[in-house]
Motif scaffolding. Structure first.
Motif, PDB file in Angstrom:
ATOM      1  N   PRO A   9     -66.302 -13.068 -12.860  1.00 50.05           N
ATOM      2  CA  PRO A   9     -66.346 -12.859 -11.410  1.00 50.05           C
ATOM      3  C   PRO A   9     -67.674 -13.265 -10.798  1.00 50.05           C
ATOM      4  O   PRO A   9     -67.741 -13.586  -9.612  1.00 50.05           O
ATOM      5  CB  PRO A   9     -66.109 -11.363 -11.247  1.00 50.05           C
ATOM      6  N   SER A  10     -68.743 -13.268 -11.620  1.00 52.84           N
ATOM      7  CA  SER A  10     -70.049 -13.624 -11.066  1.00 52.84           C
ATOM      8  C   SER A  10     -70.913 -14.287 -12.124  1.00 52.84           C
ATOM      9  O   SER A  10     -70.702 -14.119 -13.329  1.00 52.84           O
ATOM     10  CB  SER A  10     -70.749 -12.387 -10.501  1.00 52.84           C
ATOM     11  N   LYS A  37     -65.827 -24.876  -3.042  1.00 52.25           N
ATOM     12  CA  LYS A  37     -66.945 -23.959  -2.833  1.00 52.25           C
ATOM     13  C   LYS A  37     -66.697 -23.206  -1.525  1.00 52.25           C
ATOM     14  O   LYS A  37     -66.210 -23.788  -0.542  1.00 52.25           O
ATOM     15  CB  LYS A  37     -68.239 -24.772  -2.733  1.00 52.25           C
ATOM     16  N   VAL A  87     -69.110 -18.804  -3.600  1.00 53.05           N
ATOM     17  CA  VAL A  87     -67.993 -18.529  -4.504  1.00 53.05           C
ATOM     18  C   VAL A  87     -67.319 -19.866  -4.830  1.00 53.05           C
ATOM     19  O   VAL A  87     -67.043 -20.657  -3.924  1.00 53.05           O
ATOM     20  CB  VAL A  87     -66.973 -17.564  -3.868  1.00 53.05           C
ATOM     21  N   TYR A  88     -67.094 -20.101  -6.111  1.00 50.13           N
ATOM     22  CA  TYR A  88     -66.491 -21.354  -6.558  1.00 50.13           C
ATOM     23  C   TYR A  88     -65.066 -21.070  -7.057  1.00 50.13           C
ATOM     24  O   TYR A  88     -64.856 -20.228  -7.925  1.00 50.13           O
ATOM     25  CB  TYR A  88     -67.333 -21.985  -7.671  1.00 50.13           C
ATOM     26  N   GLY A 109     -61.883 -17.097  -8.309  1.00 48.87           N
ATOM     27  CA  GLY A 109     -63.231 -17.441  -7.870  1.00 48.87           C
ATOM     28  C   GLY A 109     -64.311 -16.812  -8.718  1.00 48.87           C
ATOM     29  O   GLY A 109     -64.127 -15.752  -9.338  1.00 48.87           O
ATOM     30  N   THR A 110     -65.449 -17.491  -8.783  1.00 50.38           N
ATOM     31  CA  THR A 110     -66.660 -16.985  -9.440  1.00 50.38           C
ATOM     32  C   THR A 110     -67.790 -17.070  -8.440  1.00 50.38           C
ATOM     33  O   THR A 110     -68.036 -18.139  -7.859  1.00 50.38           O
ATOM     34  CB  THR A 110     -67.014 -17.820 -10.690  1.00 50.38           C
ATOM     35  N   LYS A 111     -68.477 -15.952  -8.260  1.00 47.09           N
ATOM     36  CA  LYS A 111     -69.593 -15.933  -7.312  1.00 47.09           C
ATOM     37  C   LYS A 111     -70.864 -16.363  -8.025  1.00 47.09           C
ATOM     38  O   LYS A 111     -71.334 -15.684  -8.947  1.00 47.09           O
ATOM     39  CB  LYS A 111     -69.765 -14.533  -6.721  1.00 47.09           C
TER      40      LYS A 111
ATOM     41  N   LYS B  41     -58.731 -11.206  -3.610  1.00 39.20           N
ATOM     42  CA  LYS B  41     -59.429 -12.492  -3.451  1.00 39.20           C
ATOM     43  C   LYS B  41     -58.624 -13.710  -3.893  1.00 39.20           C
ATOM     44  O   LYS B  41     -59.130 -14.813  -3.874  1.00 39.20           O
ATOM     45  CB  LYS B  41     -60.792 -12.504  -4.160  1.00 39.20           C
TER      46      LYS B  41
END
Lengths: 116, 113
Positions: A9-10, A37, A87-88, A109-111, B41
């Motif tokens: 997630p991040s 993005k 966020v990608y 998504g990954t932040k 999300k």
């Protein structure tokens, strides 16, 4: 049943270093793979894509790698800059293009945070 | 000169009301979409129109009705709003070729009280 998974997630990276964002998918029939993005309060913006017949595509600081046998996609950002913090989203184009009607399926998504 | 513009950007309303979100694109694209980003999300497609014809209609309640008066516009009307409809709704457009790169609007945040 998530067809596209972004398990992290991040991600936090130091400015100037490499950022590696990962994505896994379940269906071998996807034709195209894309990265978007997204900044807060804005819509996703297209970053880079790769066709299923290739294993690498490069655009400036951004490189996407595709490992079809592992059903794995990654985005490398080198060197990372604070403005890359966003966020990608990984996205895949469902099915053979002619019959998919252009439906993009997105991961969660990954932040990415790039620290100065 | 916004490429894909949606209005309103924020919408707060009561359960049971009917509301609309408008979308316009000036890119000359032939296909327009509505995506929903929920609290988890995920970005999920709701509808897709190609040259004013509906081509994708995912499992969306029939309280949601898209309307495309022309190729440049795709509006979303929602009847009898429910709490679970609270989300960010994104409009997008593309030329359906190759990787089908979508251009997104900034999103419309709908809050149902």
């Amino acid at each position: 049943d998530q067809q596209v998974k972004q398990n992290s997630p991040s991600l936090s990276v130091q400015e100037g270093r490499i950022s590696i964002l990962n994505c896994d998918y379940t269906n071998s029939m996807f034709d195209y793979f894309l990265w978007y993005k997204k900044y807060p309060a804005e819509g996703p913006t297209f970053l880079i894509s790769i066709s299923s017949i290739k294993d690498k595509n490069e655009d400036g600081r951004f490189t996407v790698f595709l490992n079809k046998s592992a059903k794995h996609l990654s985005l490398h950002i080198v060197p990372s800059q604070p403005g890359d913090s966003a966020v990608y989203f990984c996205a895949v184009l469902r099915g053979p293009y002619g019959g998919s009607q252009g439906n993009l399926i997105f991961g969660k998504g990954t932040k990415l945070s790039v620290k100065p | 000169d916004t490429a894909v513009s949606q209005t309103p950007k924020y919408l707060v309303t009561q359960m049971g009301n009917d509301k609309s979100i408008k979308c316009e694109q000036n890119l000359g694209h032939d296909t327009m979409y509505w995506y929903k980003q929920d609290s988890k999300k995920f970005l999920k497609i709701m509808f897709s129109y190609n040259n004013k014809e509906l081509i994708i209609n995912e499992t969306v309640p029939n309280r949601f009705s898209p309307k495309s008066p022309d190729k440049a516009h795709l509006n979303l009307h929602i009847n009898s709003l429910e709490l679970g409809d609270s989300a960010v709704y994104f409009c997008a457009s593309s030329i359906m070729t190759g990787a089908n790169v979508l251009t997104f609007g900034a999103g419309s945040r709908l809050t149902v009280l």
